[in-house]
Design an enzyme around this catalytic site. Sequence first.
Site, PDB file in Angstrom:
ATOM      1  N   ARG A 143      -4.329  -8.970   1.407  1.00 51.07           N
ATOM      2  CA  ARG A 143      -5.748  -9.020   1.785  1.00 51.07           C
ATOM      3  C   ARG A 143      -6.607  -8.071   0.968  1.00 51.07           C
ATOM      4  NH1 ARG A 143      -4.410  -8.769   7.606  1.00 51.07           N
ATOM      5  NH2 ARG A 143      -4.066 -10.903   8.313  1.00 51.07           N
ATOM      6  N   TYR A 200      11.945   0.612   8.937  1.00 48.89           N
ATOM      7  CA  TYR A 200      11.869   0.412   7.488  1.00 48.89           C
ATOM      8  C   TYR A 200      13.265   0.470   6.861  1.00 48.89           C
ATOM      9  CZ  TYR A 200      10.578   1.635   2.612  1.00 48.89           C
ATOM     10  OH  TYR A 200      10.449   1.693   1.251  1.00 48.89           O
ATOM     11  N   ILE A 260       7.850   8.031  -4.754  1.00 45.74           N
ATOM     12  CA  ILE A 260       7.237   7.768  -6.064  1.00 45.74           C
ATOM     13  C   ILE A 260       5.872   8.451  -6.124  1.00 45.74           C
ATOM     14  CG2 ILE A 260       6.447   5.993  -7.679  1.00 45.74           C
ATOM     15  CD1 ILE A 260       9.515   5.947  -7.178  1.00 45.74           C
ATOM     16  N   GLY A 319      -0.512  -2.793  -4.396  1.00 46.53           N
ATOM     17  CA  GLY A 319       0.081  -1.565  -3.863  1.00 46.53           C
ATOM     18  C   GLY A 319       0.359  -0.519  -4.935  1.00 46.53           C
ATOM     19  N   GLN A 320       0.940   0.610  -4.487  1.00 42.17           N
ATOM     20  CA  GLN A 320       1.130   1.758  -5.380  1.00 42.17           C
ATOM     21  C   GLN A 320       1.956   1.391  -6.611  1.00 42.17           C
ATOM     22  OE1 GLN A 320       3.875   4.765  -4.136  1.00 42.17           O
ATOM     23  NE2 GLN A 320       2.965   6.369  -5.406  1.00 42.17           N
ATOM     24  N   LYS A 351      15.550  -2.403   4.983  1.00 43.00           N
ATOM     25  CA  LYS A 351      16.016  -2.234   3.598  1.00 43.00           C
ATOM     26  C   LYS A 351      17.539  -2.407   3.496  1.00 43.00           C
ATOM     27  CE  LYS A 351      12.188  -1.884   1.417  1.00 43.00           C
ATOM     28  NZ  LYS A 351      11.822  -2.928   0.446  1.00 43.00           N
ATOM     29  N   GLY A 397       2.798  -7.919  -3.746  1.00 42.13           N
ATOM     30  CA  GLY A 397       2.422  -6.525  -3.457  1.00 42.13           C
ATOM     31  C   GLY A 397       1.762  -5.875  -4.656  1.00 42.13           C
ATOM     32  N   ASP A 402       0.323 -14.538   1.488  1.00 45.81           N
ATOM     33  CA  ASP A 402       1.054 -13.825   2.539  1.00 45.81           C
ATOM     34  C   ASP A 402       2.525 -14.172   2.343  1.00 45.81           C
ATOM     35  OD1 ASP A 402       2.312 -13.029   4.846  1.00 45.81           O
ATOM     36  OD2 ASP A 402       0.788 -13.851   6.205  1.00 45.81           O
TER      37      ASP A 402
HETATM   38  C1  AKB Z   1       8.366   5.963   2.051  1.00 44.97           C
HETATM   39  O1  AKB Z   1       8.153   7.179   2.126  1.00 44.97           O
HETATM   40  O2  AKB Z   1       8.393   5.218   3.032  1.00 44.97           O
HETATM   41  C2  AKB Z   1       8.643   5.376   0.687  1.00 44.97           C
HETATM   42  C3  AKB Z   1      10.098   5.305   0.401  1.00 44.97           C
HETATM   43  C4  AKB Z   1      10.853   6.539   0.074  1.00 44.97           C
HETATM   44  O3  AKB Z   1      10.666   4.259   0.430  1.00 44.97           O
HETATM   45  N1  AKB Z   1       7.955   6.131  -0.308  1.00 44.97           N
END
Ligand code: AKB
Length: 325
Positions: free
Chosen positions: A41, A147, A177, A16-17, A151, A13, A58
């Site tokens: 990608r 999500y 973040i 990414g940010q 996690k 990653g 990947d």
């Molecule tokens: C999101 O907003 O999905 C992320 C997080 C808080 O994990 N920045």
Amino acid sequence: MSSARIRRMLVTGAVGQIGSELTIALREQHGPQNVVAAGHRTAPSPALRDSGPFEFVDVTQKDDLEALAIKHEIQAIYHMAAILSAVGEARPHLCWDVNVNGLYNVLEIAREHNLRVFCPSSIAVFGPETPADNTPQETVLRPRTMYGITKVGGELLCDYYARRFDVDVRGVRYPGIISNVTPPGGGTTDYAVEIYYEAIRHRRYECFVREDTVLPMMYMPDCIKATIDLMEADAKRLKHRADYNVTAMSFSAGELAAEIKKHVPEFVVTYRPDPVRQAIADSWPQTIDDSVARAEWGWQPSYDLAAMTSDMIAELGKRHAEGNL
Ligand code: AKB
């Protein structure tokens, strides 16, 4: 594996940010050739591509990931590849595949090759039944988003690999973040980044959460510090694995706008809550108790809202003046 022996690392990653800035910071500390950046990608920025090795991979393809780890003699993986909360609601199957199967592959490779792993978790592990103020380290984990579910599963999987197979895996629950190098992609807390860019570019911003929405946040330099400090902490002091609460500040969207207005007085913010992201934000805590991270590995943030805002405005203002924003 002691931290002294870790010389070669892989960042998944990396485009990414967080991954993009983490890669550069690790390259500065460990030497550019010792930090391999891997993206899926998206093409890397010139800064990322030209400052050390870069590979496309990947993370759901274990053989490819393992081949990369062997080729570069990797000793630690910072596994930053993930699908975030808002995209995770739009594409739940993809979110499960990348976040769960990708992590499983990383942990299996770590088990087979004796690697250390950093696995980011998130405040998304919490849900509406979790105490929203000063959320404790040990508490109710019943998220409503895909999500968040990935996690929570990831934290438990990391614990399992640590206990059962002695894999040295570590991680924190990141809050939102805020950064000015690589924009975040598909998160709920993205408004807290977009607002700065729009303040500088257009002096206007339409915010996708309510003005009174309060969430825990952190500036990128503190995020990088938390990540690297935990990975380098003395293992004997760590009683947790991949679930450390960390935070730096909490503010409402309205308080954020007011702080930016101190630097850009003509800035105008309007609020048009997006139902999906507002519901996610409403299910997350407002403030976090990170005393366990402070006690076990010395976590201590440096930036509050005022210091972060001064830095963000100065940096973005400079780039805008140079025509690079
Ligand atoms: C999101 O907003 O999905 C992320 C997080 C808080 O994990 N920045």
